[in-house]
Design a protein around this motif. Structure first.
Motif, PDB file in Angstrom:
ATOM      1  N   MET A   1       0.838  -1.211   0.000  1.00 57.74           N
ATOM      2  CA  MET A   1       0.000   0.000   0.000  1.00 57.74           C
ATOM      3  C   MET A   1       0.864   1.249   0.000  1.00 57.74           C
ATOM      4  SD  MET A   1      -3.126   1.554   0.676  1.00 57.74           S
ATOM      5  CE  MET A   1      -3.848  -0.049   0.558  1.00 57.74           C
ATOM      6  N   CYS A  50      -5.252   6.564  -1.014  1.00 58.39           N
ATOM      7  CA  CYS A  50      -5.305   5.436  -0.085  1.00 58.39           C
ATOM      8  C   CYS A  50      -6.164   5.795   1.115  1.00 58.39           C
ATOM      9  CB  CYS A  50      -3.902   5.034   0.359  1.00 58.39           C
ATOM     10  SG  CYS A  50      -3.111   6.267   1.384  1.00 58.39           S
ATOM     11  N   GLY A  51      -6.314   4.817   1.982  1.00 55.07           N
ATOM     12  CA  GLY A  51      -7.173   5.005   3.137  1.00 55.07           C
ATOM     13  C   GLY A  51      -6.695   6.117   4.053  1.00 55.07           C
ATOM     14  N   ALA A  52      -5.369   6.290   4.140  1.00 56.76           N
ATOM     15  CA  ALA A  52      -4.833   7.333   5.008  1.00 56.76           C
ATOM     16  C   ALA A  52      -5.244   8.718   4.514  1.00 56.76           C
ATOM     17  CB  ALA A  52      -3.313   7.222   5.072  1.00 56.76           C
ATOM     18  N   VAL A  54      -8.016   9.385   2.943  1.00 56.06           N
ATOM     19  CA  VAL A  54      -9.429   9.524   3.280  1.00 56.06           C
ATOM     20  C   VAL A  54      -9.564  10.022   4.705  1.00 56.06           C
ATOM     21  CG1 VAL A  54     -11.571   8.248   3.624  1.00 56.06           C
ATOM     22  CG2 VAL A  54     -10.092   7.697   1.692  1.00 56.06           C
TER      23      VAL A  54
ATOM     24  N   GLU B  39     -11.198   0.292   2.582  1.00 54.32           N
ATOM     25  CA  GLU B  39     -10.231   0.935   3.477  1.00 54.32           C
ATOM     26  C   GLU B  39     -10.844   1.252   4.834  1.00 54.32           C
ATOM     27  OE1 GLU B  39      -7.099   1.624   2.990  1.00 54.32           O
ATOM     28  OE2 GLU B  39      -6.935   1.029   0.874  1.00 54.32           O
ATOM     29  N   ARG B  40     -12.099   1.692   4.804  1.00 56.13           N
ATOM     30  CA  ARG B  40     -12.714   2.185   6.032  1.00 56.13           C
ATOM     31  C   ARG B  40     -12.812   1.115   7.106  1.00 56.13           C
ATOM     32  NH1 ARG B  40     -15.150   7.257   5.265  1.00 56.13           N
ATOM     33  NH2 ARG B  40     -15.064   7.797   3.065  1.00 56.13           N
ATOM     34  N   TYR B  43     -10.110   1.287   9.784  1.00 52.69           N
ATOM     35  CA  TYR B  43      -9.902   2.419  10.692  1.00 52.69           C
ATOM     36  C   TYR B  43     -10.081   1.984  12.136  1.00 52.69           C
ATOM     37  CZ  TYR B  43     -10.237   5.399   6.616  1.00 52.69           C
ATOM     38  OH  TYR B  43     -10.027   5.992   5.414  1.00 52.69           O
TER      39      TYR B  43
END
Lengths: 748, 55
Positions: A1, A50-52, A54, B39-40, B43
């Motif tokens: 990632m 990427c998720g970070a 977001v 992705e969420r 978290y």
């Protein structure tokens, strides 16, 4: 990632004191009210990956006052922010602090796609019905007694009728349109086959027959709908991704009324004669004349010239040029519709060359295939009538032929490959407008490049930073950071972020440079003839103290990242290359020599560019045009197929078939390689589908196929075609950035 | 065979239920950010999702 640090440094963030992003008025204008007192602004942030990202963005926005909620969509790379109050919160500044560049996303539509929703719903209903009918048919064919069989048939009929009416509409409408224009497309045999099969099945059900076609008709619709939906998804995704990029023209402008009041008017309300206040850093909204003020104007997107031009009162400005250094008062000379853009649009319409003549592979196959299927069914019917004169038997077998040859796998063969290819391209940051673009890209035999903004970055860079002492460079950077001039920005970027030099009496002289006082000495950064009191035999950009030369800056429009490698890969694939630029010969030659492209022309007008492409097409070539500017748009439209970087003018992006979002020019050979592999797989798939039909047709004609076998065989061939399409990309280990072109014979 | 006929309406009802559920998730916007959803789930903060009826 991958991860998000360090944040990308971009020019907007460097020019610290200036405003970041569009004006509050423009944000307000483009937002929409979703609830009482709550407005929603949609931003497109292409660098979310990427998720970070977001999390970082949602947290930062959540911490802002008046922000109700913020939600990042990672798939579309958009942020939807809901906020309260009169003025928008500092959205762009917040994103800039995090290191993201953002653009306002078009409102008007709310991001939903009604056509896709309808297709997916139709697909879901067809999937449900075909599953259940298959289950019931399974029990019939495993040997149910007559009474049970009739009950099961009636249940199947009850499931099939609403499915046919609901899910099949898309085909009936298309077939009807084709018939009305006197053509036959793939949807005509589908529609005829589906309705005949259903009618015959109902007849047989009533008369307690053994062979019915409910399973075949519904699974036919199901597989065909998969193909349609995929085709649609691919086009739509690219369209929305491209739509979210920066607009060239602002949405409005600050207009000074006759009584001195100022008002921010949307673009369409701006007419000739209005006085517009244009701050530094804004784009010219419509064609205009400067009334007062002077500034440097960046015309690179409009004309291809890489160096900004100083402009004073009386000069004409084209819509879309960028005001760099000084505030201007301008008078609009034309409305939105009559501006320079309109002229280019006219050229583009006149130019649309290869693509309008191109017929997609699927259509070409259908053009041959559809009459063959109809003929085969008719011949079968007449043949069996002649053999034993049994109408029911003849009709049953003719329908079996129609169903078994229905282009189920054929309908999937092309879109499935293209969707997989589009996904691969999407992963490397390339958007494809539609499947036909992929087919055309696989067939190209020469590449024409624009220079400014395509082969080069369009952002000047400091080439001799090592030759200047760090101390001097830091001083120069301290001045440069206060200017929007691209040369100053390149110096500011080269000094990094350790800028804490406190100049006083700072002043920017448009067309000349920027000056400031430090410890009693006057420093000037700008043109040599302005900054130096004694000519030092140097031109270009210099840094001077009290008129004495401190440093000379060699600023060039740097080559785009990966340009060398991309050109090498293309040359290794024996692809003829050419540069057609609107810039002056010196800069074109410099870039051409650096890349080893001998075939080049400079100072070409927009009309000349499209004429060059038209001439290539006329001589039987299939040129790929890669360009970014407004001046390239007609050429992009004239080319057989075209590509534009994401930084291109919006009109250019709309004209291009493919848009690459990453800065790297590697995208060009990568796209060609993927298109060629896709083309090979499409051909394999067509052969697979046709072989299946070629085997099944004679068997069906002599009446040896039963409906259940037909349905199973049809599904099997579709699955084979889908699996073959999924092989795309296997030969690119790890999606490496250096991709060799596949041999051209794959496209022959 | 006829003894098992009651299974047919049951299977049809279950299938219809699945279809309706799918159409509901579609309308509810659950397929609009598939990458983001992936992705969420990772978290750490486990906050309840704010009411969000479509972007």
């Amino acid at each position: 990632m991958s991860c998000c640090v360090p944040p990308p440094v971009f020019a907007e963030a460097i020019a610290g004191p200036q405003r970041v992003g569009p004006a509050a008025d423009e944000i307000l204008l483009s937002s929409r009210e979703v609830d009482k007192g709550v407005r929603q602004t949609d931003l497109s942030v292409p660098s979310i990956h990427c998720g970070a990202c977001v999390q970082a963005i949602e947290k930062a926005f959540g911490a802002l006052d008046r922000v109700e909620s913020a939600r990042v969509n990672l798939s579309t790379k958009r942020v939807a922010v809901r906020w309260k109050g009169e003025a928008p919160p500092p959205l762009f500044a917040t994103l800039a602090r995090l290191g993201y560049e953002a653009h306002l996303y078009e409102t008007g539509d709310d991001g939903k796609d009604p056509a896709l929703g309808a297709l997916v719903r139709a697909l879901a209903v067809a999937a449900f019905a075909s599953m259940n009918i298959m289950m019931l048919s399974g029990s019939v064919w495993s040997g149910a007694d007559a009474a049970t069989r009739d009950v099961l048939h009636w249940i199947c009929a009850g499931l099939t009728l609403p499915t046919l009416l609901y899910s099949g509409r898309v085909f009936y409408v298309s077939a009807w349109k084709a018939l009305r224009h006197g053509r036959a497309n793939m949807d005509v045999p589908i529609t005829v086959g589906v309705f005949l099969a259903f009618a015959l099945s109902v007849y047989d059900t009533i008369h307690s027959g053994t062979e019915v076609y409910y399973d075949a008709t519904v699974s036919l619709l199901f597989f065909l709908l998969i193909g349609r939906t995929l085709d649609h998804v691919m086009r739509e995704r690219a369209r929305t991704a491209v739509k979210g990029l920066a607009r060239l023209a602002p949405r409005g402008a600050l207009v000074e009324q006759a009584d001195g009041t100022r008002e921010y008017l949307p673009l369409r309300e701006i007419g000739p004669g209005m006085r517009i206040l244009l701050a530094a850093g804004e784009r010219v909204p419509v064609d205009a004349t400067i009334l007062s003020g002077s500034s440097d104007v960046d015309r690179s997107l409009v004309t291809g010239e890489s160096a900004p031009a100083p402009m004073e009162a009386g000069a004409r400005l084209e819509a879309g040029t960028l005001n760099l250094t000084g505030p201007l008062t301008i008078r609009a000379e034309a409305g939105e519709r009559e501006s320079t853009l309109a002229e280019l649009l006219r050229l583009m319409e006149a130019a649309s060359g290869g693509r309008s003549r191109y017929r997609r592979i699927a259509d070409r196959v259908a053009g041959v295939y559809a009459p063959v299927v109809h003929l085969a069914a008719l011949v079968t019917f007449l043949g069996w009538m002649a053999v034993n004169g049994d109408v029911h038997n003849a009709v049953t077998i003719a329908i079996a032929v129609l169903i078994i040859t229905c282009p189920c796998a054929l309908g999937l063969a092309v879109p499935m490959v293209q969707v997989v290819a589009a996904r691969r391209l999407f992963d490397v940051g390339i958007m494809v407008k539609d499947g036909s673009a992929l087919e055309r890209l696989a067939e190209i035999d020469c590449v024409v490049f624009d220079k400014t903004g395509t082969l080069t970055t369009g952002q000047p860079q400091l080439a001799n930073a090592e030759a200047i002492s760090a101390e001097t460079l830091a001083l120069a950077g301290g001045l440069a950071v206060h200017s929007r001039h691209p040369h100053a920005r390149s110096i500011a970027l080269a000094t990094g972020d350790t800028i804490a030099v406190a100049f006083t009496n700072m002043r920017e002289v448009p067309g000349a440079g920027i000056e400031g006082v430090l410890n009693g000495a006057q420093y000037r950064l700008g043109r040599a003839d302005w900054a130096l009191t004694r000519p030092a035999g140097t031109t270009g950009t210099v840094f001077a103290r009290d008129g004495d030369l401190l440093a000379h800056f060699d600023i060039r429009d740097a080559l785009r990242a990966g340009a060398r490698e991309a050109i090498q890969v293309l040359m290794a694939g024996d692809m003829p290359l050419e540069i057609v630029s609107g810039d002056e010969a010196v800069s074109v030659d410099a870039v051409g020599d650096a890349l080893g492209i001998a075939n080049r022309s400079a100072g070409v007008m927009p009309g000349g560019k499209s004429a060059r492409l038209a001439a290539l097409s006329a001589s039987g070539r299939r040129p790929l045009m890669v360009g970014d500017g407004l001046n390239d748009a007609p050429a992009l439209a004239a080319a057989y197929v075209s590509m534009a970087p994401g930084s291109a003018a919006d009109i250019g992006r709309n004209a291009a078939d493919l848009v690459f979002l990453r800065d790297n020019l590697d995208a060009v050979p990568q796209a060609i390689a993927i298109a060629r592999e896709a083309s090979r797989l499409v051909r394999q798939n067509l052969v697979l589908a046709l072989v299946y039909n070629a085997v099944a047709l004679p068997v069906a004609t002599i009446g040896l196929i039963n409906p259940f076998l037909a349905a199973v065989a049809m599904s099997a061939s579709s699955v084979v075609v889908v699996l073959n399409a999924l092989r795309l990309g296997w030969s690119f280990p790890g999606r490496s950035s250096h991709t060799a072109l596949l041999p051209a014979e794959a496209t022959a | 065979m006829t003894d098992f006929f009651y299974l047919i309406p049951i299977s049809l009802i279950l299938g219809t239920g699945g279809l309706i559920l799918f159409l509901w998730t579609l309308r509810n916007g659950q397929y609009e950010d598939l990458d983001g959803a992936a992705e969420r789930i990772l978290y750490e903060e486990d906050e309840p999702r704010r009411d969000w009826d479509g972007i």
